[in-house]
Motif scaffolding. Structure first.
Motif, PDB file in Angstrom:
ATOM      1  N   VAL A 211      35.200  41.081  17.510  1.00  0.00           N
ATOM      2  CA  VAL A 211      35.878  40.018  16.770  1.00  0.00           C
ATOM      3  C   VAL A 211      35.762  38.696  17.528  1.00  0.00           C
ATOM      4  O   VAL A 211      35.554  37.637  16.932  1.00  0.00           O
ATOM      5  N   VAL A 212      35.899  38.760  18.849  1.00  0.00           N
ATOM      6  CA  VAL A 212      35.743  37.550  19.665  1.00  0.00           C
ATOM      7  C   VAL A 212      34.326  37.008  19.544  1.00  0.00           C
ATOM      8  O   VAL A 212      34.116  35.795  19.376  1.00  0.00           O
ATOM      9  N   ASP A 213      33.337  37.906  19.609  1.00  0.00           N
ATOM     10  CA  ASP A 213      31.938  37.485  19.458  1.00  0.00           C
ATOM     11  C   ASP A 213      31.710  36.849  18.090  1.00  0.00           C
ATOM     12  O   ASP A 213      31.051  35.809  17.967  1.00  0.00           O
ATOM     13  N   LEU A 214      32.259  37.492  17.053  1.00  0.00           N
ATOM     14  CA  LEU A 214      32.105  36.976  15.697  1.00  0.00           C
ATOM     15  C   LEU A 214      32.782  35.625  15.553  1.00  0.00           C
ATOM     16  O   LEU A 214      32.257  34.716  14.904  1.00  0.00           O
ATOM     17  N   ALA A 215      33.960  35.465  16.168  1.00  0.00           N
ATOM     18  CA  ALA A 215      34.683  34.195  16.087  1.00  0.00           C
ATOM     19  C   ALA A 215      33.854  33.065  16.692  1.00  0.00           C
ATOM     20  O   ALA A 215      33.835  31.942  16.171  1.00  0.00           O
ATOM     21  N   LEU A 216      33.146  33.358  17.784  1.00  0.00           N
ATOM     22  CA  LEU A 216      32.290  32.339  18.401  1.00  0.00           C
ATOM     23  C   LEU A 216      31.117  31.981  17.493  1.00  0.00           C
ATOM     24  O   LEU A 216      30.715  30.818  17.409  1.00  0.00           O
ATOM     25  N   VAL A 217      30.558  32.993  16.814  1.00  0.00           N
ATOM     26  CA  VAL A 217      29.482  32.713  15.864  1.00  0.00           C
ATOM     27  C   VAL A 217      29.974  31.780  14.765  1.00  0.00           C
ATOM     28  O   VAL A 217      29.325  30.789  14.408  1.00  0.00           O
ATOM     29  N   LEU A 218      31.149  32.097  14.204  1.00  0.00           N
ATOM     30  CA  LEU A 218      31.709  31.270  13.134  1.00  0.00           C
ATOM     31  C   LEU A 218      32.065  29.878  13.652  1.00  0.00           C
ATOM     32  O   LEU A 218      31.895  28.877  12.939  1.00  0.00           O
ATOM     33  N   LEU A 219      32.550  29.817  14.896  1.00  0.00           N
ATOM     34  CA  LEU A 219      32.854  28.515  15.486  1.00  0.00           C
ATOM     35  C   LEU A 219      31.593  27.676  15.626  1.00  0.00           C
ATOM     36  O   LEU A 219      31.620  26.455  15.394  1.00  0.00           O
TER      37      LEU A 219
END
Length: 229
Positions: A211-219
């Motif tokens: 989820v943290v990795d995905l959040a960075l992608v979305l950011l």
């Protein structure tokens, strides 16, 4: 050429997703806009703003963190051939997006100005024969001991959804002032769907870290969007 590029990308992508968790493949695919931005910078003269550079760097950091998360599931990004397959699919997909821009952009914008429906129609026709050949070469000889065919109505739905998505995508690229970097970035928002599907249906592991990795992608996408306005 468009059909060859897309079919090659699909071959690599399908083999990769068959052997990897979708919560790993989705975020990797979401980094494709970075490749498209580099191509747009090189071939179409687009220039990156400060926010776009921040988005590119953030996406690269997210890919590195994702590789660390993958090791917890026994996936080594440097030595896993299926990761290489997914990355190859991404590179070919980015090349396809840039080629789409070239085909449909007006001549004054560096393209050849082809009609969007002509591109989609002929690309589907050529791909039909190419995929038919792949069916006979790769699947038919080994179908009984590898992947026997079972009819599902979802097969038709895949074609319907894919054609509809391609139509909207080609239409957006045909509009005046359309930027392939922005269109590609928005398309990669589909990572949210694949991630949720992997979590709820496949019950994949290490979701908190991913989820943290995905959040960075979305950011990174947010920064790309802000920098492109």
């Amino acid at each position: 050429m468009k059909s060859v590029i897309v079919l090659s990308s699909w071959l690599f992508g399908y083999f990769g997703i068959k052997h990897l968790p979708i919560t790993i493949v989705g975020p990797i695919n979401a980094t494709r806009p970075v490749m498209v931005l580099v191509g747009a910078l090189t071939f179409f003269g687009e220039r990156l703003s400060l926010f776009q550079w921040i988005g590119v760097i953030t996406a690269m950091v997210s890919l590195y963190l994702l590789s660390r998360t993958g090791r917890k599931e026994g996936i080594d990004f440097r030595h896993n051939k299926w990761i290489v397959f997914v990355l190859a699919a991404n590179i070919l997909g980015a090349l396809s997006g840039l080629y789409d821009k070239y085909l449909m952009a007006a001549p004054e914008n560096g393209g050849v100005g082809l009609d969007k429906m002509a591109v989609q129609s002929w690309y589907n026709i050529y791909q039909f024969f190419m995929m038919g050949a792949m069916l006979l070469i790769l699947w038919l000889p080994t179908r009984k001991r590898t992947t026997p065919f079972h009819w599902e109505w979802s097969i038709i739905l895949i074609s319907v959804f894919l054609s509809a998505a391609d139509f909207v995508y080609f239409y957006s690229l045909s509009l005046d002032g359309a930027m392939i970097s922005i269109v590609s970035m928005i398309r990669r928002g589909s990572v949210i769907v694949s991630f949720l599907f992997g979590a709820m249906v496949f019950h994949e592991k290490n979701l908190k870290a991913k989820v943290v990795d995905l959040a960075l992608v979305l950011l990174s996408m947010v920064f790309l969007f802000i920098g492109s306005r």
